[in-house]
Design a protein around this motif. Sequence first.
Motif, PDB file in Angstrom:
ATOM      1  N   UNK A  32       0.882  -1.316   0.257  1.00  0.00           N
ATOM      2  CA  UNK A  32       0.028   0.026   0.066  1.00  0.00           C
ATOM      3  C   UNK A  32       0.932   1.356   0.143  1.00  0.00           C
ATOM      4  N   UNK A  33       0.168   2.627  -0.405  1.00  0.00           N
ATOM      5  CA  UNK A  33       1.138   3.509  -0.331  1.00  0.00           C
ATOM      6  C   UNK A  33       1.558   3.909   0.981  1.00  0.00           C
ATOM      7  N   UNK A  34       0.858   3.684   2.125  1.00  0.00           N
ATOM      8  CA  UNK A  34       1.251   4.015   3.384  1.00  0.00           C
ATOM      9  C   UNK A  34       2.296   2.909   3.931  1.00  0.00           C
ATOM     10  N   UNK A  35       2.387   1.748   3.521  1.00  0.00           N
ATOM     11  CA  UNK A  35       3.465   0.756   3.750  1.00  0.00           C
ATOM     12  C   UNK A  35       4.805   1.411   2.893  1.00  0.00           C
ATOM     13  N   UNK A  36       4.651   1.941   1.642  1.00  0.00           N
ATOM     14  CA  UNK A  36       5.788   2.548   1.029  1.00  0.00           C
ATOM     15  C   UNK A  36       6.306   3.649   1.980  1.00  0.00           C
TER      16      UNK A  36
END
Length: 155
Positions: free
Chosen positions: A24-28
Amino acid sequence: MPPNRNSRRWEVRRDGSSWRDSASQQCQDDLDGLLNLTLRFAQQMLEKRGEFYPFGAAMSTGGESRLLGGGPRRDTSTAALPMLVDGLRLDRADFRAVAICSYVRLPDSDAVRVNLEHQEGQAVHFVVPYNNKGLSRGVEYGEPRRGTPFRQVWT
């Protein structure tokens, strides 16, 4: 230290995919933030002291990042790593991402190793080779290399 040099080509796997493809973008964003935080701190220690001790960093569930030490004694050996990993495992409910940074010897140089994990299941491992030319002459960094990821905290 060059964490984002060359358009991240060093993040691409042999099959052309990247860990980012399934994150996910948050993980990245979380893992990028912890990678930059740990590499900056390791660089400061190398340039100031010529060495660094194993340490960690964590992104809280609220999105705040912080550095974590392996203990009050500054142990430059890998003996401090199990204590650091155990502490991260115990507190993992408070974190959404963690990083473990340590020294590693590669066949051709010394290197900073950063293992990153996210509660979503992503694990990423990078090494950044360096040549310590001495405290007065600085540290020269090589191209980051992708390592084989492994999970230690969310297993």
